[in-house]
Write a protein that holds these residues in place. Structure first.
Motif, PDB file in Angstrom:
ATOM      1  N   GLN A  31      76.013 -19.790  60.957  1.00  0.00           N
ATOM      2  CA  GLN A  31      75.512 -20.404  59.733  1.00  0.00           C
ATOM      3  C   GLN A  31      75.684 -19.489  58.522  1.00  0.00           C
ATOM      4  O   GLN A  31      75.504 -19.931  57.379  1.00  0.00           O
ATOM      5  CB  GLN A  31      74.044 -20.787  59.920  1.00  0.00           C
ATOM      6  N   LEU A  32      76.026 -18.213  58.758  1.00  0.00           N
ATOM      7  CA  LEU A  32      76.301 -17.287  57.656  1.00  0.00           C
ATOM      8  C   LEU A  32      77.753 -17.358  57.193  1.00  0.00           C
ATOM      9  O   LEU A  32      78.096 -16.802  56.149  1.00  0.00           O
ATOM     10  CB  LEU A  32      75.982 -15.849  58.081  1.00  0.00           C
ATOM     11  N   PHE A  33      78.599 -18.042  57.966  1.00  0.00           N
ATOM     12  CA  PHE A  33      80.025 -18.083  57.636  1.00  0.00           C
ATOM     13  C   PHE A  33      80.293 -18.608  56.221  1.00  0.00           C
ATOM     14  O   PHE A  33      81.154 -18.062  55.524  1.00  0.00           O
ATOM     15  CB  PHE A  33      80.787 -18.919  58.662  1.00  0.00           C
ATOM     16  N   PRO A  34      79.588 -19.665  55.768  1.00  0.00           N
ATOM     17  CA  PRO A  34      79.864 -20.142  54.405  1.00  0.00           C
ATOM     18  C   PRO A  34      79.525 -19.114  53.328  1.00  0.00           C
ATOM     19  O   PRO A  34      80.056 -19.195  52.205  1.00  0.00           O
ATOM     20  CB  PRO A  34      78.961 -21.381  54.272  1.00  0.00           C
ATOM     21  N   LEU A  35      78.660 -18.159  53.619  1.00  0.00           N
ATOM     22  CA  LEU A  35      78.225 -17.178  52.627  1.00  0.00           C
ATOM     23  C   LEU A  35      79.107 -15.931  52.608  1.00  0.00           C
ATOM     24  O   LEU A  35      79.494 -15.453  51.528  1.00  0.00           O
ATOM     25  CB  LEU A  35      76.769 -16.769  52.906  1.00  0.00           C
ATOM     26  N   ILE A  36      79.444 -15.400  53.785  1.00  0.00           N
ATOM     27  CA  ILE A  36      80.203 -14.142  53.834  1.00  0.00           C
ATOM     28  C   ILE A  36      81.390 -14.220  54.783  1.00  0.00           C
ATOM     29  O   ILE A  36      82.055 -13.204  55.020  1.00  0.00           O
ATOM     30  CB  ILE A  36      79.288 -12.963  54.247  1.00  0.00           C
TER      31      ILE A  36
END
Length: 291
Positions: A31-36
């Protein structure tokens, strides 16, 4: 009386807890992929994991010869590349499928370490599972780039086992902590180049620390506890449940619903892993998880 009944089950529960923590941590990491991006997320996981284990094990207490240093470096670089490739695969293919493909790496090593005729059965199970996952097997289409990343992670996992065996004479805390430090040399620069200053945002750093704790520190601690109390064959059978557990948690947390053929493919992979664990000569390596 109740405590005495539960005690024999604790090692098995520890393995189940390890696999579950890894699945939950990786699902959260995705779920962090879209951010970093996958690169930045992998950098935070490996970087914080290395820092935590270095502080816990303090590997500088042990002497490291030049030969051992080269061995640990090779083992760690392979570990880092494995983690990076696995996270790259997670961008475009479901978590459970990525784990199932990655499991072909240790399965291959297990098969090569045994010469029993029954092992051809497990090779066949693994091959059927892989064919069902790939488009040539007639199953649902998967992103070919994601599949290639997962297969690259599988190859790295196999090499990790081979290189880890050469470091098997060292204390696990010594080799694993320094190995993760070496792994960070691969993953962290890639993550920094991709995500840049976004990695330094407090909420991102906190999320990365949580990922490292749940995906690495907790599973490794639980597995090390279980390894001391379980036969290696039993441990191997329990850890073979990882692709199925990953698929279940990905369905619950990421809403990644698989088709019937994909579940069948994961079942074939689990069966091949359990079978090879029961019949092959196992290699002694430091603790590792998928991805």
């Amino acid at each position: 009386m109740q405590t005495s009944r539960i005690a024999p089950m604790l090692p098995a529960l520890a393995v189940l807890g390890s696999v579950t923590a890894l699945a939950i941590g990786t699902s959260y990491a995705k779920q962090l992929f879209p951010l970093i991006g996958a690169q930045g997320t992998s950098a935070l996981r490996v970087g914080f994991s290395a820092l935590l284990l270095l502080l816990f094990w303090r590997p500088w207490r042990w002497k490291t010869s030049r030969v051992d240093a080269v061995t640990i470096l090779r083992y760690g670089l392979t570990l880092g590349l494995m983690n990076l490739l696995f996270y790259m695969a997670l961008r475009t293919i479901p978590f459970g499928i990525a784990v199932a493909i990655e499991f072909t790496g240790p399965l291959t090593v297990a098969m090569l370490s045994s010469r029993r005729p029954i092992d051809f059965l497990w090779v066949g199970c693994a091959a059927v599972g892989l064919l069902l996952l790939l488009p040539i097997g007639g199953g649902p289409a998967l992103d070919p780039v994601g599949v290639l990343y997962a297969m690259g992670a599988a190859a790295c996992w196999g090499l990790y086992i081979v290189f880890g065996k050469r470091a098997g004479h060292l204390h696990a805390g010594h080799s694993v902590s320094l190995g993760l430090l070496a792994a960070s040399l691969v993953v962290v620069p890639v993550g920094v180049v991709h995500a840049g200053a976004a990695l330094l945002e407090p909420k991102i750093l906190l999320a990365g620390l949580v990922v490292a704790l749940v995906s690495s520190a907790i599973p490794m601690s639980l597995e090390m506890m279980a390894l001391k109390r379980l036969p290696k064959e039993t441990f191997g059978i329990l850890i073979s449940m990882e692709p199925a557990v990953a698929a279940l948690w990905a369905m619950l947390l990421l809403h990644e619903h698989l088709h019937g053929l994909q579940w069948l493919a994961i079942g074939c992979t689990v069966l091949a892993s359990v079978g090879s664990t029961m019949t092959a000569r196992r290699l002694k390596v430091p603790v590792a998880q998928a991805g």
